[in-house]
Design a protein around this motif. Structure first.
Motif, mmCIF file in Angstrom:
data_model
loop_
_atom_site.group_PDB
_atom_site.id
_atom_site.type_symbol
_atom_site.label_atom_id
_atom_site.label_comp_id
_atom_site.label_asym_id
_atom_site.label_seq_id
_atom_site.Cartn_x
_atom_site.Cartn_y
_atom_site.Cartn_z
ATOM 1 N N LEU A 77 0.922 -1.226 -0.121
ATOM 2 C CA LEU A 77 -0.166 -0.050 -0.221
ATOM 3 C C LEU A 77 0.926 1.251 -0.091
ATOM 4 C CD1 LEU A 77 -2.774 -1.062 2.625
ATOM 5 C CD2 LEU A 77 -3.021 -1.261 -0.047
ATOM 6 N N ALA A 78 1.919 1.119 0.793
ATOM 7 C CA ALA A 78 2.790 2.307 0.876
ATOM 8 C C ALA A 78 3.467 2.634 -0.720
ATOM 9 C CB ALA A 78 3.953 2.058 1.794
ATOM 10 N N ASN A 81 1.239 4.255 -2.773
ATOM 11 C CA ASN A 81 1.070 5.587 -2.530
ATOM 12 C C ASN A 81 1.892 6.445 -3.133
ATOM 13 O OD1 ASN A 81 -1.574 5.528 -1.184
ATOM 14 N ND2 ASN A 81 -0.736 4.914 0.718
ATOM 15 N N SER A 84 1.642 6.715 -6.743
ATOM 16 C CA SER A 84 0.402 7.678 -7.334
ATOM 17 C C SER A 84 0.883 9.107 -6.923
ATOM 18 C CB SER A 84 -0.755 7.274 -6.537
ATOM 19 O OG SER A 84 -1.891 7.892 -6.587
ATOM 20 N N ALA A 85 1.488 9.334 -6.112
ATOM 21 C CA ALA A 85 1.942 10.710 -5.905
ATOM 22 C C ALA A 85 2.927 11.215 -6.728
ATOM 23 C CB ALA A 85 2.429 10.706 -4.385
ATOM 24 N N ASP A 91 -3.883 13.653 -10.565
ATOM 25 C CA ASP A 91 -4.470 14.671 -9.777
ATOM 26 C C ASP A 91 -4.909 16.074 -10.619
ATOM 27 O OD1 ASP A 91 -4.337 13.376 -7.458
ATOM 28 O OD2 ASP A 91 -2.450 14.248 -6.861
#
Length: 268
Positions: A77-78, A81, A84-85, A91
């Motif tokens: 999960l980390a 993330n 994704s960032a 975004d």
């Protein structure tokens, strides 16, 4: 046929198998057993058991109890993330694609290529409107979808040559080639700026979709933006006259915001 890389000295087979285990998980899963992972990946269960133990020990899988199923762990999960960032255009697309979803009543999504599949990495659902049940992490066939055909059309000649070398030029259950699909989609992009899957190659008759490619700084090949809905909501005529042009305009807005050129490159 998928190219066999196992004979290449640079290729780490154990790492590839570990990644196959992680990719076996789907958003709808409530955990997977070693047997289920083996069935999905084609890796022997004894090997899967060693891989899942290792991945669990490193935090990439979780396994709450002795007979519990494996689930994505905190390290995975980390990592997700962080990935994704690092992809800024996703975004930035929010302010463009959510209004598009609301206005057209369609599910808007971003798809990236994952071997011969298109992996959904972001979706925007229309507010107060029922839409397709497709979630992040879902995979659809590249050759049998407008998302995949749009990406093929936007590949450079070098990128396409690599694709054919790795996966072949045939299309499952169709008397055409990947080259044919690419040329047809390329003609659609030149003529109207969006792609609708042709040759009867929709992966599901219950879904109509139109796609436009986008080339980001973060990825080394095109991605695709897609509007999709059931045929009763999104007819072919509506794709051609309304939703396709609106999606094309939305992607152009994103290209201007991100300073990116058109994804369409001249083919040799």
């Amino acid at each position: 046929m998928v190219k066999d890389l196992s004979s290449d000295r640079r290729f780490a087979t154990t790492l590839a198998r570990g990644m196959s285990v992680l990719r076996a998980f789907r958003p709808s899963d409530d955990g997977l057993s070693n047997q289920e992972i083996s069935e999905r990946t084609g890796i022997p269960k004894s090997t899967v058991s060693r891989l899942t133990f290792t991945l669990q020990s490193l935090g990439y899988l979780s396994h709450g109890q002795r007979h519990d199923r494996y689930r994505p762990g905190p390290s995975l999960l980390a990592l997700g993330n962080v990935a994704s960032a690092s992809v800024s255009f996703v975004d930035m697309a929010d302010g463009i694609m959510q209004p598009l979803a609301d206005e057209t009543g369609t599910l808007v999504l971003i798809g990236v290529r994952d071997e011969q599949k298109i992996l959904l990495i972001k979706t925007w659902r229309p507010k107060e409107t029922s839409s397709l049940w497709l979630e992040v992490g879902h995979r659809i066939p590249a050759s049998h979808s407008s998302s995949g055909q749009a990406q093929l059309a936007a590949q450079s000649d070098e990128e396409f040559a690599s694709y054919v070398e790795n996966y072949g030029n045939s299309v499952l259950d169709a008397d055409i080639t990947i080259t044919d699909l690419r040329q047809d989609a390329y003609s659609q992009l030149l003529g109207r700026g969006f792609v609708i899957a042709g040759h009867g190659l929709r992966y599901a008759k219950s879904v109509n979709a139109v796609s436009v490619p986008f080339r980001s700084r973060e990825f080394n090949e095109p991605v695709s933006f897609t509007c999709g809905a059931v045929p009763e909501v999104l007819s072919v005529e509506r794709m051609e006259t309304e939703v396709g042009p609106k999606l094309r305009a939305a992607v152009k807005d994103l290209e201007r915001m991100t300073g990116r050129p058109s994804a369409l490159v001249q083919q040799g």
